[in-house]
Motif scaffolding. Structure first.
Motif, short mmCIF file in Angstrom:
data_model
loop_
_atom_site.label_atom_id
_atom_site.label_comp_id
_atom_site.label_asym_id
_atom_site.label_seq_id
_atom_site.Cartn_x
_atom_site.Cartn_y
_atom_site.Cartn_z
N THR A 99 -10.92 7.99 2.78
CA THR A 99 -9.95 7.91 3.84
C THR A 99 -8.75 7.08 3.65
O THR A 99 -8.70 5.95 2.84
CB THR A 99 -10.57 7.44 5.23
OG1 THR A 99 -10.82 6.15 5.11
CG2 THR A 99 -11.64 8.66 5.31
N GLN A 100 -7.66 7.05 4.49
CA GLN A 100 -6.48 6.08 4.27
C GLN A 100 -7.09 4.76 4.76
O GLN A 100 -6.55 3.60 4.16
CB GLN A 100 -5.31 6.50 5.41
CG GLN A 100 -4.11 5.71 5.61
CD GLN A 100 -3.61 5.81 4.38
OE1 GLN A 100 -3.51 6.60 3.69
NE2 GLN A 100 -2.58 4.73 3.70
N LEU B 63 0.87 -0.93 0.00
CA LEU B 63 -0.06 0.17 0.05
C LEU B 63 0.90 1.04 0.06
O LEU B 63 1.65 1.73 0.96
CB LEU B 63 -0.92 -0.04 1.19
CG LEU B 63 -2.22 0.90 1.13
CD1 LEU B 63 -3.11 0.49 0.16
CD2 LEU B 63 -2.76 1.18 2.54
N LYS B 64 0.86 1.84 -1.10
CA LYS B 64 1.62 2.94 -1.08
C LYS B 64 1.10 4.37 -0.61
O LYS B 64 -0.08 4.54 -0.53
CB LYS B 64 1.99 3.42 -2.65
CG LYS B 64 2.66 2.42 -3.62
CD LYS B 64 4.16 1.59 -3.13
CE LYS B 64 5.22 2.76 -2.96
NZ LYS B 64 6.46 2.25 -2.57
N ALA B 65 2.18 5.03 0.11
CA ALA B 65 1.77 6.34 0.80
C ALA B 65 1.18 7.32 -0.32
O ALA B 65 1.89 7.42 -1.55
CB ALA B 65 3.02 6.93 1.46
N PRO B 66 -0.03 7.70 -0.07
CA PRO B 66 -0.68 8.85 -0.98
C PRO B 66 0.28 10.07 -1.06
O PRO B 66 0.83 10.29 -0.20
CB PRO B 66 -1.96 9.29 -0.42
CG PRO B 66 -2.27 7.83 0.51
CD PRO B 66 -0.96 7.48 1.00
N GLU B 67 0.66 10.69 -2.14
CA GLU B 67 0.75 12.11 -2.51
C GLU B 67 0.01 12.90 -2.66
O GLU B 67 0.22 14.06 -3.17
CB GLU B 67 2.11 11.89 -3.76
CG GLU B 67 3.30 10.77 -3.38
CD GLU B 67 4.28 10.67 -4.45
OE1 GLU B 67 4.36 11.97 -4.90
OE2 GLU B 67 4.47 9.55 -5.03
N VAL B 68 -1.03 12.90 -2.42
CA VAL B 68 -2.17 13.77 -2.43
C VAL B 68 -2.69 13.78 -0.89
O VAL B 68 -2.75 12.83 -0.10
CB VAL B 68 -3.17 13.35 -3.33
CG1 VAL B 68 -2.59 13.62 -4.89
CG2 VAL B 68 -4.13 12.04 -3.27
N PRO B 69 -3.39 14.93 -0.66
CA PRO B 69 -3.75 15.08 0.95
C PRO B 69 -5.13 14.15 0.94
O PRO B 69 -5.85 13.79 -0.01
CB PRO B 69 -4.36 16.36 0.80
CG PRO B 69 -3.86 17.20 -0.20
CD PRO B 69 -3.43 16.28 -1.23
N MET B 70 -4.97 13.44 2.27
CA MET B 70 -6.06 12.46 2.54
C MET B 70 -7.05 13.08 3.48
O MET B 70 -6.55 13.63 4.60
CB MET B 70 -5.56 11.13 3.02
CG MET B 70 -4.76 10.30 1.77
SD MET B 70 -5.90 9.89 0.25
CE MET B 70 -6.41 8.32 1.26
#
Length: 414
Positions: free
Chosen positions: A235-236, A221-228
Motif C-alpha cells: 500500500t501507499q 517519496l515519489k508518486a507511484p506510476e503503477v496501481p497501488m
C-alpha cells in the motif's frame, strides 16, 4: 635540569604547532570547492549594490543547510548517482536529496521518477533488461509524425537488475530511429564529461553515503506510476513507512531528515504515524498542474495556507515562479502566494535554481512569472537574493549547489 625543561617545552610547542597545522589542513580539505561558476554568474550580473557586494566576496566559504542539492548536482553529473551526491557535498550542500521509488521486489532506490530509467540510465542498451520495460523503444517515424518513445520503470525490474545499470544525463532524442541516438541527447548547456560512470544508489546506500559526507537528508517519496497497492498488498502507507524505517534502522536523528512529498496524504501520514519525522516534513506544492489553479489568488487555494499550517505542516515548497512576481517598475518582488504563506507561519523552501539552463532568453518553467525581468545568467543571483532576503526562504534546491553555497556564505547565512 634547565636544558631538560627547555627540550620538553620545545617538544610541546612543536606538538601544538603540528596539531594546529593538521587541524588547518583538515578544515581546508572540508571547505567547499566552488569552482568558477558562481564567480562567472557575478560577472554577468547587472551593475548594482548586490553585484558590488558579491564581487568583493572571497570567502571563507562553508557548508550550509541553505544549499540543498537537487538530485545531487545534475547540471553536470548524472542525477541521483554516487558521483552526483559527492559533487554536491564538495560544493557545500548541507542537505542532499534522494528521490525515492521502488523496484519490482519492493526495494527502495533513488530515481527522480519511477518510470524514468529510459532517459536517466543505460537500460535500453541492455537488451535483456530493455525487454522488461513497460513500453519498449519505438523509433520515430517522420512519415507519420510519430516521436520516438520508451517507458522503463524501476518496478519493471528487481533490485539486482537495477544494480547492473549505469546512470546517464537525463535526456532523450524524440526524433531518433535507433536506441543509440535516442540515448544520446544531453542538452548542449549540460555535459557528458562526468557521465561515464554514473553509479546508481539504493535508498539505504544513499543514507550511508550522505551521512559519511556530513550532510542532512531530504528524501522525496515519489508518486507511484503503477496501481497501488502494488502486487495486491503493497500500500501507499507501507511505502511511506518503509522510507522512514530506513532512517530509523540507520540510527539517523529525525532532526536530520526532511521527508518530502507532493502527496498531501503522505505528509499527514508521517505526522500521525511518525511525528518526529513528520514535524519537519516538506509539502511540495504541485497544485499548479491542477486545472484552474492560480497561485496569484492564494485566498482561493484549497487547502488554504492556514489549513496547511493547521494540519501541522511547517514547511511548504513551491517552484520558484510561485514565490515571485513583478511590480510596476518591472522589479522582482515576493508574490501574494509567498506573503500568504509567511503570514500563515509556514517556512518556505524553493525549487530549483540552475535548472532552466541559460537565462539569456528569460528562462523557462522556473522563471515564468518574472520572465520579463530575466535576460542573463547573472540574474540567477538576483532571483536568489530576492528569495532569501525578501521572501525569506529557509533553503534553496539547486542543480549546482556551489551557487547557493557561495551566496549563503557571502551573506552570512547558516
Amino acid at each position: 635540569m634547565i636544558r631538560s625543561i627547555s627540550t620538553t617545552a620545545l617538544a610541546l610547542a612543536l606538538a601544538c604547532l603540528l596539531s594546529a597545522l593538521h587541524t588547518a589542513i583538515a578544515q581546508d580539505a572540508m571547505a567547499p570547492q566552488l569552482g568558477p561558476r558562481p564567480f562567472y554568474l557575478v560577472d554577468t550580473m547587472k551593475d548594482g549594490p548586490l553585484k558590488t557586494a558579491l564581487k568583493q566576496c572571497t570567502g571563507p566559504f562553508r557548508k550550509t543547510d541553505f544549499s540543498i542539492a537537487h538530485r545531487g548536482a545534475p547540471l553536470q553529473f548524472p542525477e541521483h548517482t554516487r558521483e552526483s551526491y559527492e559533487a554536491a557535498a564538495r560544493m557545500g550542500a548541507g542537505v542532499i536529496e534522494c528521490d525515492v521509488t521502488f523496484t519490482k521486489d519492493r526495494q527502495l532506490v533513488c530515481r527522480h521518477a519511477q518510470c524514468d530509467l529510459h532517459t536517466t540510465t543505460n537500460i535500453l542498451a541492455k537488451p535483456e533488461l530493455a525487454a522488461k520495460c513497460s513500453e519498449p523503444f519505438t523509433p520515430a517515424n517522420g512519415a507519420t509524425g510519430r516521436k520516438a518513445s520508451a517507458k522503463c520503470c524501476t518496478s519493471d525490474i528487481t533490485l539486482a537488475e537495477f544494480r547492473t545499470l549505469r546512470g546517464k544525463m537525463d535526456a532523450a532524442n524524440v526524433n531518433a530511429i535507433t536506441v543509440a541516438d535516442y540515448m544520446k541527447a544531453t542538452p548542449s548547456w549540460r555535459t557528458d564529461l562526468y557521465a561515464a560512470n554514473g553509479t546508481l544508489m539504493t535508498h539505504k546506500e544513499s543514507i550511508a553515503l550522505i551521512k559519511s559526507l556530513g550532510a542532512k537528508f531530504t528524501p522525496e517519496l515519489k508518486a507511484p506510476e503503477v496501481p497501488m497497492p502494488f502486487g495486491g498488498d503493497y500500500t501507499q502507507e507501507q511505502y511511506a513507512q518503509q522510507m522512514i524505517d530506513d532512517y530509523k534502522q540507520a540510527g539517523i536523528d529525525p532532526n536530520q531528515v526532511f521527508a518530502q512529498s507532493f502527496n498531501y496524504a503522505d505528509i499527514l501520514y508521517w505526522l500521525k504515524a511518525e511525528p518526529a519525522f513528520g514535524a519537519q516534513a516538506v509539502f511540495l506544492d504541485g497544485r499548479y498542474e491542477q486545472p484552474g489553479f492560480d497561485h496569484t489568488r492564494p485566498e482561493a487555494l484549497k487547502p488554504s495556507m492556514k489549513e496547511i499550517a493547521g494540519d501541522g505542516i511547517k514547511i511548504l515548497a513551491p517552484p520558484i515562479f510561485m514565490l515571485l512576481a513583478l511590480n510596476e517598475r518591472n522589479e522582482i518582488v515576493p508574490s501574494s502566494y509567498a506573503k500568504a504563506a509567511k503570514d500563515a507561519g509556514l517556512d518556505l523552501i524553493a525549487w530549483s535554481l540552475e535548472r532552466d539552463g541559460p537565462l539569456d532568453k528569460g528562462g523557462g518553467f522556473y522563471h515564468r512569472s518574472i520572465k520579463a525581468a530575466i535576460d542573463r545568467d547573472g540574474d540567477t543571483l538576483t532571483v536568489l537574493d530576492v528569495l532569501a532576503k525578501q521572501v525569506g526562504i529557509r533553503g534553496m534546491f539547486s542543480d549546482w549547489p556551489a551557487t547557493t553555497t557561495f551566496y549563503a556564505s557571502c551573506m552570512g547565512m547558516k
